[in-house]
Design an enzyme around this catalytic site. Sequence first.
Site, PDB file in Angstrom:
ATOM      1  N   GLN A 213       2.068  -2.087   5.963  1.00  0.00           N
ATOM      2  CA  GLN A 213       2.366  -0.706   6.363  1.00  0.00           C
ATOM      3  C   GLN A 213       2.728  -0.533   7.848  1.00  0.00           C
ATOM      4  O   GLN A 213       3.603   0.251   8.183  1.00  0.00           O
ATOM      5  CB  GLN A 213       1.158   0.152   6.019  1.00  0.00           C
ATOM      6  CG  GLN A 213       1.477   1.566   5.703  1.00  0.00           C
ATOM      7  CD  GLN A 213       0.377   2.202   4.875  1.00  0.00           C
ATOM      8  OE1 GLN A 213      -0.754   2.326   5.319  1.00  0.00           O
ATOM      9  NE2 GLN A 213       0.689   2.594   3.660  1.00  0.00           N
ATOM     10  N   PHE A 214       2.045  -1.262   8.711  1.00  0.00           N
ATOM     11  CA  PHE A 214       2.340  -1.250  10.144  1.00  0.00           C
ATOM     12  C   PHE A 214       2.102  -2.660  10.668  1.00  0.00           C
ATOM     13  O   PHE A 214       1.276  -3.388  10.132  1.00  0.00           O
ATOM     14  CB  PHE A 214       1.429  -0.272  10.903  1.00  0.00           C
ATOM     15  CG  PHE A 214       1.749   1.171  10.663  1.00  0.00           C
ATOM     16  CD1 PHE A 214       2.653   1.846  11.480  1.00  0.00           C
ATOM     17  CD2 PHE A 214       1.161   1.852   9.617  1.00  0.00           C
ATOM     18  CE1 PHE A 214       2.958   3.175  11.252  1.00  0.00           C
ATOM     19  CE2 PHE A 214       1.467   3.188   9.384  1.00  0.00           C
ATOM     20  CZ  PHE A 214       2.369   3.862  10.203  1.00  0.00           C
TER      21      PHE A 214
ATOM     22  N   LEU B  64      -5.893  -1.883  -1.350  1.00  0.00           N
ATOM     23  CA  LEU B  64      -5.742  -1.813   0.104  1.00  0.00           C
ATOM     24  C   LEU B  64      -6.264  -3.108   0.730  1.00  0.00           C
ATOM     25  O   LEU B  64      -7.433  -3.175   1.116  1.00  0.00           O
ATOM     26  CB  LEU B  64      -6.529  -0.591   0.603  1.00  0.00           C
ATOM     27  CG  LEU B  64      -6.120   0.086   1.899  1.00  0.00           C
ATOM     28  CD1 LEU B  64      -6.950   1.334   2.108  1.00  0.00           C
ATOM     29  CD2 LEU B  64      -6.198  -0.811   3.091  1.00  0.00           C
TER      30      LEU B  64
ATOM     31  N   GLU C 283       0.846  -1.195   0.000  1.00  0.00           N
ATOM     32  CA  GLU C 283       0.000   0.000   0.000  1.00  0.00           C
ATOM     33  C   GLU C 283       0.882   1.246   0.000  1.00  0.00           C
ATOM     34  O   GLU C 283       1.722   1.401   0.897  1.00  0.00           O
ATOM     35  CB  GLU C 283      -0.903  -0.022   1.238  1.00  0.00           C
ATOM     36  CG  GLU C 283      -1.916  -1.160   1.202  1.00  0.00           C
ATOM     37  CD  GLU C 283      -2.386  -1.621   2.581  1.00  0.00           C
ATOM     38  OE1 GLU C 283      -2.051  -0.975   3.593  1.00  0.00           O
ATOM     39  OE2 GLU C 283      -3.089  -2.652   2.646  1.00  0.00           O
TER      40      GLU C 283
ATOM     41  N   HIS D 151      -0.397   0.873  15.721  1.00  0.00           N
ATOM     42  CA  HIS D 151       0.782   1.304  14.973  1.00  0.00           C
ATOM     43  C   HIS D 151       2.037   1.170  15.843  1.00  0.00           C
ATOM     44  O   HIS D 151       3.063   1.756  15.533  1.00  0.00           O
ATOM     45  CB  HIS D 151       0.664   2.777  14.544  1.00  0.00           C
ATOM     46  CG  HIS D 151      -0.338   3.052  13.467  1.00  0.00           C
ATOM     47  ND1 HIS D 151      -1.672   2.756  13.580  1.00  0.00           N
ATOM     48  CD2 HIS D 151      -0.192   3.618  12.243  1.00  0.00           C
ATOM     49  CE1 HIS D 151      -2.292   3.145  12.473  1.00  0.00           C
ATOM     50  NE2 HIS D 151      -1.420   3.660  11.653  1.00  0.00           N
TER      51      HIS D 151
ATOM     52  N   PRO E 256      -4.928  -9.033   9.073  1.00  0.00           N
ATOM     53  CA  PRO E 256      -5.612  -9.636   7.917  1.00  0.00           C
ATOM     54  C   PRO E 256      -4.684 -10.524   7.072  1.00  0.00           C
ATOM     55  O   PRO E 256      -5.173 -11.388   6.345  1.00  0.00           O
ATOM     56  CB  PRO E 256      -6.063  -8.416   7.097  1.00  0.00           C
ATOM     57  CG  PRO E 256      -6.055  -7.276   8.052  1.00  0.00           C
ATOM     58  CD  PRO E 256      -4.992  -7.566   9.063  1.00  0.00           C
TER      59      PRO E 256
ATOM     60  N   GLU F 156      -4.425  -6.382   2.961  1.00  0.00           N
ATOM     61  CA  GLU F 156      -3.201  -7.030   3.428  1.00  0.00           C
ATOM     62  C   GLU F 156      -3.196  -8.521   3.120  1.00  0.00           C
ATOM     63  O   GLU F 156      -2.147  -9.082   2.781  1.00  0.00           O
ATOM     64  CB  GLU F 156      -3.015  -6.783   4.930  1.00  0.00           C
ATOM     65  CG  GLU F 156      -2.809  -5.324   5.302  1.00  0.00           C
ATOM     66  CD  GLU F 156      -4.090  -4.499   5.297  1.00  0.00           C
ATOM     67  OE1 GLU F 156      -5.189  -5.091   5.243  1.00  0.00           O
ATOM     68  OE2 GLU F 156      -3.985  -3.247   5.324  1.00  0.00           O
TER      69      GLU F 156
END
Lengths: 324, 375
Positions: A82-83, A58, A29, A129, A89, A60
């Site tokens: 991303q984090f 978008l 992403e 995060h 997921p 995962e």
Amino acid sequence: MPEMNLVQAINSTLAHEMERDERVVVLGEDVGLNGGVFRVTEGLQARFGAERVVDTPLAESGIMGSAVGLAMAGMRPVPEIQFEGFLGPAYDQLVNHAARYRTRSRGAITIPLTVRVPVGGGIHAPELHSDSPEAIYAHHPGLKVVMPSTPSDAKGLLLAAIRDPDPVVFFEPKRVYRSFKEDVSDEDYTIEIGKAKVVSEGEHVTVVTWGAPVFQCLAAMDELPEDVSVELIDLRSIYPWDIDCVVESVRKTGRCVVVHEAPKTCGFGAEISSTIQEQCFLHLQAPVQRVAGFDTVMPYYKLELEYMPEAPRIAEAIRQVLAY
Amino acid sequence: MPKKVVYEAAIEYLQILDENGNLDKNLAKDTLTDEEVLSLYEQMVTYRHLDEVAFKLQRSGRMGTYPQNKGQEAAAMGTAFAAKKGIDFLVPCYRENAALFMHGLPPHYILLHWMGDERGNQIPEGVHCTPLSIPIGTQMLHAAGIAWAYKIRKEPRCALTYFGDGATSEGDFHEAMNFASVLQAPCIFICQNNQWAISVPREVQMNSETVAQKALAYGMPGIQVDGNDLFAVYKATREALDRARAGGGPSFIECVTYRLADHTTADDARRYRDPKEVEAWVAKDPIIRHRRYLESKGLWDDAKQAAAEAKAKTIVSEIVKTAESIAKPAITDIFDYTFAELPTDLIRQRDTMRTSSLGQNPEQAGLTGSSVEVA
């Protein structure tokens, strides 16, 4: 040798390997035009094209599952999640598929993918995060898990990971991303997955850690009296981990403190502590101690430093182990 | 055997108030009264101001990362205004401030959340919403479950869930749509199609012409509306809610709108977005068109605008003051909500703020009375 921070080192290493091996593709992403939310993939799409540096939908699970397929078909996918909180997921695809394919196909199908994941707290980030889930993935047979704490280790480990024939989870401690620079060699080099690094040699106590807490441990060592000699080990690889290095050190010092950000219970410190008990029993002068995150949900940022193993809590544990 | 068409469908687009403030009177019938539009417009001005102040709070280090709502207020407000406060349940993502405020959430809760304080999620009794959902596209399943419960208990209540265009790529979105449809749960899926998922534009995110057509795959009514038009958003939502309350199951509403600001304060959209595109959408700003509409009806003028802005400033500064006056939580807060009853070891960790056994029990180290200093 150019000076680089962790972000720059990973970025240039990705470019290095994409240049060398046309099978390497980066996907995730916002990794393309935007260069990733931490700018780790900045400039890669301009240099290697949108076919090799791909802004995916978008999703995962989609990213991880399609990376499994890419790997099966002979590519070397380097997906980014991303984090670490968004690994949720993707968990099924990573754990139930990527990790098991070699075994379930008895070696006929292999999954050489390296998933890059920013990890850990300390940067005032929003919910989900700031977690440290490395032990979860270390617990799953078939996955290798690494977490470099310095730019030059990141280069060597990332090259080793991408060239590894099996899936590797490559955790990048966010708190270190831009915290310092060091010289990173231009040469092509790998660091063997499973090899720890002795950051400082010492005689009285072994401190084992990885990721961002390496720097909290160094700060804790500054708080100790000068005649206390600490052997600090940066594990770098969580699975496989360098049992020999840790065991040899603890047999020498007789004392050990393990430090990690993840919650204490079933954190990787439990595995290390147990192995020390098995292999260093008669050498121990004190019970092995764990300075870790609490067994709670990672708090929002107002309280995150109270949750994380900061220097005073580490220094205290070292003093107590020495006084035992 | 000749081939035959077995399924045909179309997606309708609804706009009632255009960007110049012109109203389609036929379509507007039985939607919003002048008084309602006036009140919604004034609130919109206030929430826009709050959004801008929140941005400044982040920039000046008084708040953490914040996702601006600017430009999406009509979609949030038109949907929430159609919902029954204290009855229906809102399941938001993180860019629907105005919807939550209209549904009864005190605005300082949102600031508190972004100030890194979980008490911003401690929804007050009687306010029917979940806290902001940070991961993308996971919350719609919860809305399907809430609506399912209402159906089981035969309560005339609905769940409304909000998400972006990007979230419709997630597997959980499709599972939520299918569950709600199969179970005929009274759930309204509201897609804030703001055209961008961080740096990925809608046309890169999906090959579908509209987001609304995704509803067709699940046998669910779907409509696309001008998301910057309070009338259209309200009308579509009210129809969906009426249908759901009457046992007609879920609906999907695609609100076509635009994220006028960056994704969050940690983002810089200039890296990937054409400023001309932003300019074109600034002209479609819901605040501009609703003001034009009110002016055209003689209900608004510069003096009223100045008064509304002054009032917004006062309200917003009170909201900020309230959020900032809330002191850092006690350290024990980290532990106290983990379970209804804390396990013994967690109590030990809380009471000592230690995970090391020697730190929890210094006697074990033989330290009592020793000269070793324990920090």
